[in-house]
Design a protein around this motif. Structure first.
Motif, short mmCIF file in Angstrom:
data_model
loop_
_atom_site.label_atom_id
_atom_site.label_comp_id
_atom_site.label_asym_id
_atom_site.label_seq_id
_atom_site.Cartn_x
_atom_site.Cartn_y
_atom_site.Cartn_z
N VAL A 168 0.85 -1.19 0.00
CA VAL A 168 0.00 0.00 0.00
C VAL A 168 0.89 1.25 0.00
O VAL A 168 1.80 1.37 0.82
N HIS A 170 0.76 5.54 -0.04
CA HIS A 170 -0.05 6.74 0.13
C HIS A 170 0.26 7.72 -1.01
O HIS A 170 1.42 7.93 -1.36
N VAL A 171 -0.79 8.32 -1.54
CA VAL A 171 -0.65 9.16 -2.73
C VAL A 171 -1.33 10.51 -2.50
O VAL A 171 -2.42 10.57 -1.92
N GLU A 173 -2.31 13.85 -4.97
CA GLU A 173 -2.34 14.37 -6.34
C GLU A 173 -2.97 15.76 -6.34
O GLU A 173 -4.02 15.97 -5.72
N SER A 186 -5.13 9.53 -1.57
CA SER A 186 -5.62 8.19 -1.86
C SER A 186 -4.54 7.18 -1.51
O SER A 186 -3.44 7.54 -1.08
N VAL A 187 -4.88 5.89 -1.67
CA VAL A 187 -3.88 4.85 -1.53
C VAL A 187 -3.86 4.02 -2.80
O VAL A 187 -4.86 3.87 -3.48
N LYS A 188 -2.70 3.51 -3.11
CA LYS A 188 -2.51 2.62 -4.26
C LYS A 188 -2.12 1.25 -3.73
O LYS A 188 -1.18 1.12 -2.94
N VAL A 189 -2.86 0.21 -4.14
CA VAL A 189 -2.63 -1.14 -3.65
C VAL A 189 -2.06 -1.99 -4.78
O VAL A 189 -2.67 -2.12 -5.84
N SER A 190 -0.90 -2.58 -4.54
CA SER A 190 -0.26 -3.40 -5.57
C SER A 190 -0.18 -4.87 -5.18
O SER A 190 0.05 -5.72 -6.03
#
Length: 271
Positions: A168, A170-171, A173, A186-190
């Protein structure tokens, strides 16, 4: 020759012993995660009554043990890190709660040692933000199914497996919108489905990272279901939009009020 790799459970125990003093000094009797996210929901789900016997699993410095004892419960509190138990005892000795809490050095993955506490001896159990620190959780779930009285409840809080685990990011923009500069957090989940073990920091600045064992939600709850529990309460906990801002805008807080970093759940015995 190099030393053989440590057993994951032993590696975790050594890390928490190394971090015990730092963690106790920073955590004390609670922080924002405790006061806002984990404890309010845990207290509601536990519905403790004076005189009930409660098992506090992976109690750390005993902050939840003392809160449950203050509600009138008799608490058996266990942790496999001797350093943590030492701090828990030091914070409790000489207080009115000392006679209500029995601290023990005990590994939550040791099913036999858990069962020695007494089958059907507990009305409830709590594990606050620690299941992801355990290399195995199936032995604990199986033991709890025998330690709890019929209808007994087990409440646990965890880093939200979907939104606050391994993989996870944290983003933030920024964009111009109707003549205003707007920042969206937002969060980006990879990574999610595959269980992984990653070095993690419970608190910035701690002496050494501890292993974090990521499990998907279906793995986490599935282990409880296999042991005979059913899910009967669940809350996803996020900081409110008016929470005091952090100096780090990408830390969990008001900027991420639509994204819950914590999940709190209650399971009960069905057999």
């Amino acid at each position: 020759m190099t030393d053989p790799p440590l057993d994951p459970n032993e590696e975790t125990r050594r890390a928490w012993n190394a971090n015990a003093a730092y963690w106790d000094g920073r955590m004390g009797e609670g922080n924002d995660f405790v006061e806002v996210l984990t404890w309010p929901a845990s207290e509601r789900m536990l519905t403790l009554r004076p005189g009930e016997r409660v098992l506090d699993v992976a109690c750390g410095n005993g902050l939840t043990s003392r809160r449950m004892a203050a509600l009138g419960a008799q608490v058996v509190a266990l942790d496999f890190a001797e350093g943590m138990i030492a701090h828990a005892r030091a914070r409790t000795e000489g207080t009115d709660l000392a006679t209500r809490i029995d601290y023990r050095v005990l590994d939550a993955a040791d099913e036999r040692a858990l069962l020695a506490l007494g089958e059907r001896a507990f009305d409830a159990a709590l594990c606050a933000m620690a299941l992801f620190d355990m290399a195995e959780i199936a032995p604990l779930m199986r033991a709890l199914a025998r330690l709890l009285k019929p209808g007994g409840r087990f409440v646990f809080s965890v880093l939200h497996p979907c939104l606050n685990g391994a993989g996870v990011i944290h983003v933030a923009e920024q964009e111009e919108r109707c003549g205003q500069i707007v920042t969206t957090y937002s969060v980006k989940v990879s990574t999610y489905m595959t269980p992984v073990v990653v070095p993690a920091l419970a608190m910035r600045g701690q002496p050494q990272p501890q292993p974090l064992f990521h499990r998907s939600l279906q793995m986490l709850l599935g282990t409880a279901f296999e042991a005979g529990f059913v899910l009967d309460a669940l809350e996803e906990r996020a900081f409110p939009p008016d929470h005091p801002p952090s100096t780090n805008l990408l830390s969990w807080g008001a900027n991420f009020s639509e994204i819950p970093p914590v999940l709190v759940a209650r399971v009960r015995l069905t057999r």
